[in-house]
Write a protein that holds these residues in place. Sequence first.
Motif, PDB file in Angstrom:
ATOM      1  N   LEU A   1       0.822  -1.207   0.000  1.00 33.31           N
ATOM      2  CA  LEU A   1       0.000   0.000   0.000  1.00 33.31           C
ATOM      3  C   LEU A   1       0.861   1.264   0.000  1.00 33.31           C
ATOM      4  O   LEU A   1       0.564   2.240  -0.702  1.00 33.31           O
ATOM      5  CB  LEU A   1      -0.921  -0.009   1.217  1.00 33.31           C
ATOM      6  CG  LEU A   1      -1.998  -1.107   1.217  1.00 33.31           C
ATOM      7  CD1 LEU A   1      -2.634  -1.215   2.595  1.00 33.31           C
ATOM      8  CD2 LEU A   1      -3.045  -0.822   0.161  1.00 33.31           C
ATOM      9  N   GLY A   2       1.936   1.246   0.796  1.00 32.52           N
ATOM     10  CA  GLY A   2       2.815   2.417   0.848  1.00 32.52           C
ATOM     11  C   GLY A   2       3.462   2.709  -0.484  1.00 32.52           C
ATOM     12  O   GLY A   2       3.614   3.873  -0.886  1.00 32.52           O
ATOM     13  N   LEU A   3       3.835   1.638  -1.195  1.00 29.00           N
ATOM     14  CA  LEU A   3       4.432   1.797  -2.519  1.00 29.00           C
ATOM     15  C   LEU A   3       3.403   2.345  -3.504  1.00 29.00           C
ATOM     16  O   LEU A   3       3.704   3.233  -4.317  1.00 29.00           O
ATOM     17  CB  LEU A   3       4.963   0.444  -2.986  1.00 29.00           C
ATOM     18  CG  LEU A   3       5.821   0.404  -4.249  1.00 29.00           C
ATOM     19  CD1 LEU A   3       7.116   1.163  -4.054  1.00 29.00           C
ATOM     20  CD2 LEU A   3       6.129  -1.060  -4.610  1.00 29.00           C
ATOM     21  N   SER A   4       2.175   1.834  -3.418  1.00 28.87           N
ATOM     22  CA  SER A   4       1.127   2.242  -4.356  1.00 28.87           C
ATOM     23  C   SER A   4       0.735   3.700  -4.177  1.00 28.87           C
ATOM     24  O   SER A   4       0.410   4.387  -5.148  1.00 28.87           O
ATOM     25  CB  SER A   4      -0.111   1.353  -4.168  1.00 28.87           C
ATOM     26  OG  SER A   4       0.211  -0.001  -4.399  1.00 28.87           O
ATOM     27  N   ARG A   5       0.738   4.178  -2.936  1.00 25.76           N
ATOM     28  CA  ARG A   5       0.302   5.544  -2.654  1.00 25.76           C
ATOM     29  C   ARG A   5       1.454   6.520  -2.409  1.00 25.76           C
ATOM     30  O   ARG A   5       1.230   7.660  -2.013  1.00 25.76           O
ATOM     31  CB  ARG A   5      -0.647   5.547  -1.453  1.00 25.76           C
ATOM     32  CG  ARG A   5      -1.919   4.718  -1.655  1.00 25.76           C
ATOM     33  CD  ARG A   5      -2.677   5.074  -2.925  1.00 25.76           C
ATOM     34  NE  ARG A   5      -3.169   6.424  -2.912  1.00 25.76           N
ATOM     35  CZ  ARG A   5      -4.385   6.794  -2.479  1.00 25.76           C
ATOM     36  NH1 ARG A   5      -5.234   5.864  -2.063  1.00 25.76           N
ATOM     37  NH2 ARG A   5      -4.763   8.049  -2.501  1.00 25.76           N
ATOM     38  N   LYS A   6       2.701   6.040  -2.629  1.00 26.37           N
ATOM     39  CA  LYS A   6       3.894   6.895  -2.544  1.00 26.37           C
ATOM     40  C   LYS A   6       3.974   7.614  -1.200  1.00 26.37           C
ATOM     41  O   LYS A   6       4.275   8.817  -1.126  1.00 26.37           O
ATOM     42  CB  LYS A   6       3.911   7.903  -3.704  1.00 26.37           C
ATOM     43  CG  LYS A   6       3.880   7.232  -5.070  1.00 26.37           C
ATOM     44  CD  LYS A   6       3.992   8.227  -6.207  1.00 26.37           C
ATOM     45  CE  LYS A   6       3.979   7.521  -7.566  1.00 26.37           C
ATOM     46  NZ  LYS A   6       4.105   8.441  -8.697  1.00 26.37           N
ATOM     47  N   LEU A   7       3.703   6.905  -0.142  1.00 26.34           N
ATOM     48  CA  LEU A   7       3.624   7.512   1.181  1.00 26.34           C
ATOM     49  C   LEU A   7       4.963   8.063   1.662  1.00 26.34           C
ATOM     50  O   LEU A   7       5.014   9.171   2.218  1.00 26.34           O
ATOM     51  CB  LEU A   7       3.094   6.484   2.189  1.00 26.34           C
ATOM     52  CG  LEU A   7       1.692   5.932   1.937  1.00 26.34           C
ATOM     53  CD1 LEU A   7       1.265   5.030   3.087  1.00 26.34           C
ATOM     54  CD2 LEU A   7       0.688   7.065   1.751  1.00 26.34           C
ATOM     55  N   ALA A   8       6.036   7.295   1.475  1.00 22.21           N
ATOM     56  CA  ALA A   8       7.332   7.740   1.998  1.00 22.21           C
ATOM     57  C   ALA A   8       7.814   9.031   1.327  1.00 22.21           C
ATOM     58  O   ALA A   8       8.165   9.995   2.017  1.00 22.21           O
ATOM     59  CB  ALA A   8       8.369   6.629   1.850  1.00 22.21           C
ATOM     60  N   PRO A   9       7.829   9.143  -0.008  1.00 22.18           N
ATOM     61  CA  PRO A   9       8.282  10.404  -0.612  1.00 22.18           C
ATOM     62  C   PRO A   9       7.325  11.552  -0.340  1.00 22.18           C
ATOM     63  O   PRO A   9       7.764  12.709  -0.225  1.00 22.18           O
ATOM     64  CB  PRO A   9       8.362  10.072  -2.108  1.00 22.18           C
ATOM     65  CG  PRO A   9       7.507   8.868  -2.305  1.00 22.18           C
ATOM     66  CD  PRO A   9       7.607   8.098  -1.043  1.00 22.18           C
ATOM     67  N   ALA A  10       6.044  11.257  -0.223  1.00 23.17           N
ATOM     68  CA  ALA A  10       5.092  12.330   0.086  1.00 23.17           C
ATOM     69  C   ALA A  10       5.350  12.901   1.469  1.00 23.17           C
ATOM     70  O   ALA A  10       5.319  14.120   1.686  1.00 23.17           O
ATOM     71  CB  ALA A  10       3.662  11.803  -0.020  1.00 23.17           C
ATOM     72  N   HIS A  11       5.625  12.026   2.431  1.00 19.84           N
ATOM     73  CA  HIS A  11       5.928  12.478   3.785  1.00 19.84           C
ATOM     74  C   HIS A  11       7.238  13.269   3.811  1.00 19.84           C
ATOM     75  O   HIS A  11       7.324  14.333   4.454  1.00 19.84           O
ATOM     76  CB  HIS A  11       6.031  11.277   4.725  1.00 19.84           C
ATOM     77  CG  HIS A  11       6.415  11.622   6.120  1.00 19.84           C
ATOM     78  ND1 HIS A  11       5.592  12.333   6.969  1.00 19.84           N
ATOM     79  CD2 HIS A  11       7.550  11.380   6.824  1.00 19.84           C
ATOM     80  CE1 HIS A  11       6.184  12.491   8.134  1.00 19.84           C
ATOM     81  NE2 HIS A  11       7.385  11.926   8.063  1.00 19.84           N
ATOM     82  N   ALA A  12       8.248  12.767   3.086  1.00 22.51           N
ATOM     83  CA  ALA A  12       9.536  13.473   3.030  1.00 22.51           C
ATOM     84  C   ALA A  12       9.360  14.857   2.401  1.00 22.51           C
ATOM     85  O   ALA A  12      10.001  15.841   2.817  1.00 22.51           O
ATOM     86  CB  ALA A  12      10.539  12.647   2.245  1.00 22.51           C
ATOM     87  N   SER A  13       8.504  14.961   1.406  1.00 24.43           N
ATOM     88  CA  SER A  13       8.251  16.247   0.758  1.00 24.43           C
ATOM     89  C   SER A  13       7.632  17.237   1.736  1.00 24.43           C
ATOM     90  O   SER A  13       8.020  18.415   1.783  1.00 24.43           O
ATOM     91  CB  SER A  13       7.333  16.037  -0.455  1.00 24.43           C
ATOM     92  OG  SER A  13       6.992  17.259  -1.053  1.00 24.43           O
TER      93      SER A  13
END
Length: 554
Positions: free
Chosen positions: A126-138
């Motif tokens: 799910l995290g990969l599909s919704r790009k959670l990590a880069p979105a949070h870093a942004s």
Amino acid sequence: MSVATEKNPAATNDGTYRVIVLDDLAEEGLAKLDAAPNIQYDIRTKLAGEELRQALSEYDGAVCRSGVKITAESLEGNTQLKAIVRAGVGTDNIDKVAAARLGIVVMNTPAGNTVSTAEHTMALLLGLSRKLAPAHASLKAGAWDRKKFKGSQVFGKTLGVVGLGRIGQEVSARAAAFGMEVVGYDPFLSRERAEELGIRKVDTVDEMLPEIDYLTVHTPLTPETTNLISTEQVARIKKGARLINCARGGIYDEGALEEGLKSGQLGGVALDVYPDEPCTDSPLFAMDNVLCTPHLGASTEEAQIGVAVEAVDLLVNYLVTGEIQSAVNTTLDPNALKTVRPYADVAYRLGILLGQWHGGGLKNCELEFQGEIAEKDTRILVSAFCAGLIRNFTDEANIINAELLCRERGIELSRKESTAYGTFSSQITATVSGDGKTCSASGTVFGKDMPRLIRLGEYRTEAFMDGNLLVFHHQDVPGIIGYVGSVLSEENVNIAQMAVGRQGTEAGGSAIGVLNLDSGASEKALARVTEKDGIESAILLQLPEAGDLPDWLA
């Protein structure tokens, strides 16, 4: 099945068993040790070298996680230690062969972290599909860019699952709850069981690749699964597919993943495990559409409590009663094994042979013991057969847990015993069926310890049960054997032994050939063999070499 070991548990003179805890363990596990009668324990972490060797020689049992490395040197000269229990699944940090030679049972806790690993797999998906990590870093960097992080929903997508044991089944159930279609590969899960689980079963990994949007693997790292997904498979997979691995590093070829991401063939990669750990430097870490974690699959409070409690229960139960569960190595009591060891080897080899010959999708296995062997403890032989049957797909199977691993995959086991003599004083016949196919084989022992194949299906034969076996169905007419020999000669493959079996007593009918080869035959050679009129099929079966026994039998 409970099997005593060569080094039977024996309490110290005052009736107390001494246990050493080698890594940090959840308080609930320690509380179990506190409450256990006749158990005295010490916590001694971060031991290595001579200090570890000396410490292990002072205790009856040990509990560890992945921090300590118990090598052959750590166990050298040990006459006191009886069992090591790993609070977790992986036992790569324990030299299981060295332990087996010393009569030390090694057990793990396969059930304790099942749910946590399955949940982490879904979290990465799910995290990969919704790009959670880069979105949070942004956001942390002070940016607000919604368009840059547009994701993909998983509803309606297809998930491929390789390995449908405990964790694979839990992942499949969670994916189905998200509205995903699940396609699965596991050669020892029957189609009927797959249907019960809501999984569409395929016959090969390659078959699922062009249609899946996501792929997750839940198998051990074996020669068969190393680089299971490499350059060739990445080229075949559906463009934009996302790959997740919470099982073992090395199942995916990381170089192929990197190239697949660069070319756009892969839409994303999520990893929790790596070929060498700890891993802090990988080209994948800096790439877009990659989500990586430092082996957190079992790192939940609940999982750590579960494996700690399970590990303590396993160790205490063994020390007090001698019962073994979840062993990943075992040395059987020589007195219990003495009269059946050669036939355990036959049963093990029959399992390996039929697992390859049938090809997978098994539903039923029946073993028949005839003659003198029927008067022995045939439960050991059933377990040995099961260990061979699933040998090529898991490195966890042994004489203790193999039946359980088969039943988890929906394989029904049965056995029959008859003390009436057949052609031989003792023989074992195994029949496996599933997916509309049935295969059977019989074996016996020549001399003291020479396994022999005496029947394949309806054909009598007499062949060595070791090394490379070329089995081919053919019409019993002149020229067949000579043709096969010529093909193998041209392919530079030497024939060590040959046996031919007829269906009846008359020439001209159906027959089977079994050739023991000094080396494997290529796909090209097999294809050439079947080009001959009168030869219906040919398959290469790979068995252990003569005298090559698994640790638990040796």
